[in-house]
Design a protein around this motif. Sequence first.
Motif: not given
Length: 305
Positions: A280-281, A256-261
């Motif tokens: 999320e980032a 899902h192209d999710i960059a998570q912190r």
Amino acid sequence: VPTAMPRFTEVENFRYCTLLYLIAAEDLALISIWSPTFLTAMLAPLEQWSERACRDLREGTVSLPNPDDDVPPELYAKARARKHRAARVESILSSSLSLAEKLMRLWPRLALISCWADGGSARYLRQLKEFFPHVEVQPKGLLATEAFVSFPLIDRPGAALAIRSHFFEFIAADGSRTELRTADQLERGGKYQVVITTGGGLYRYQLGDVIQVVGFENLCPLVRFIGRADRVSDLVGEKLSEAHVREVLDHAFAAHDIAQRFSMVVPMTDLRCYRLYLQEADGQSTPAVLDSLGESIELGLEKNP
């Protein structure tokens, strides 16, 4: 950093004083930490505290963000005015440079950051590398209180098994085979639980750590830490392991192209289900994307037999 730092009762004060002594050290060349989040959390309020830190550097004082703590006397003894460094730090932090560029100018000699990079820590490396794009980040090997299991090598896919330190045995992590294997019997791609016998007399001890063999250096296995074999959640008989949940999350975030912190799956005992906490980032995902993410994670968790 003075040894009196752990005497603080407020985390905010601990972080501020640690950061203060770090930015005072213009010759900083090596950072060794455990989790990468320790350093990213430490640096997050850097710009917020810049004025306070520059004043403390200039005047040789320690002014705490949270006044509920007392400053340990040892910190005052260590503090001294650094007017030249204060001026340099103030110039850097007040500039329009990106955070990564500011950090590079604060510590021009910083060459290596050693930290966890496998298992649950792998997902937090991205932010650390965004902060320090010009610094080598070296994954630590697998270290336990009971034994030194592996150590890092440069430009290798994994850490070398410390075969000269202990006698190692291994159990297949999937339970498909119950016999013990020795280091020379490991297979590339295999996942194993570590069993150690040490020179100190700890005999055939199961660490509970799961490693994966990712290659060989000559005949020595190169391994990566995967997770803990004993971290299993069981609300209604589902028995979700840490490694399986992390694999599902990583696949779903990538799809899902999710960059998570930060992310964490929490069992909700009253509802007999799990809840995903996600930071999320960029925070740009739409409700439709998040709904799809939830469905993807649900399907992934259901693959557990």
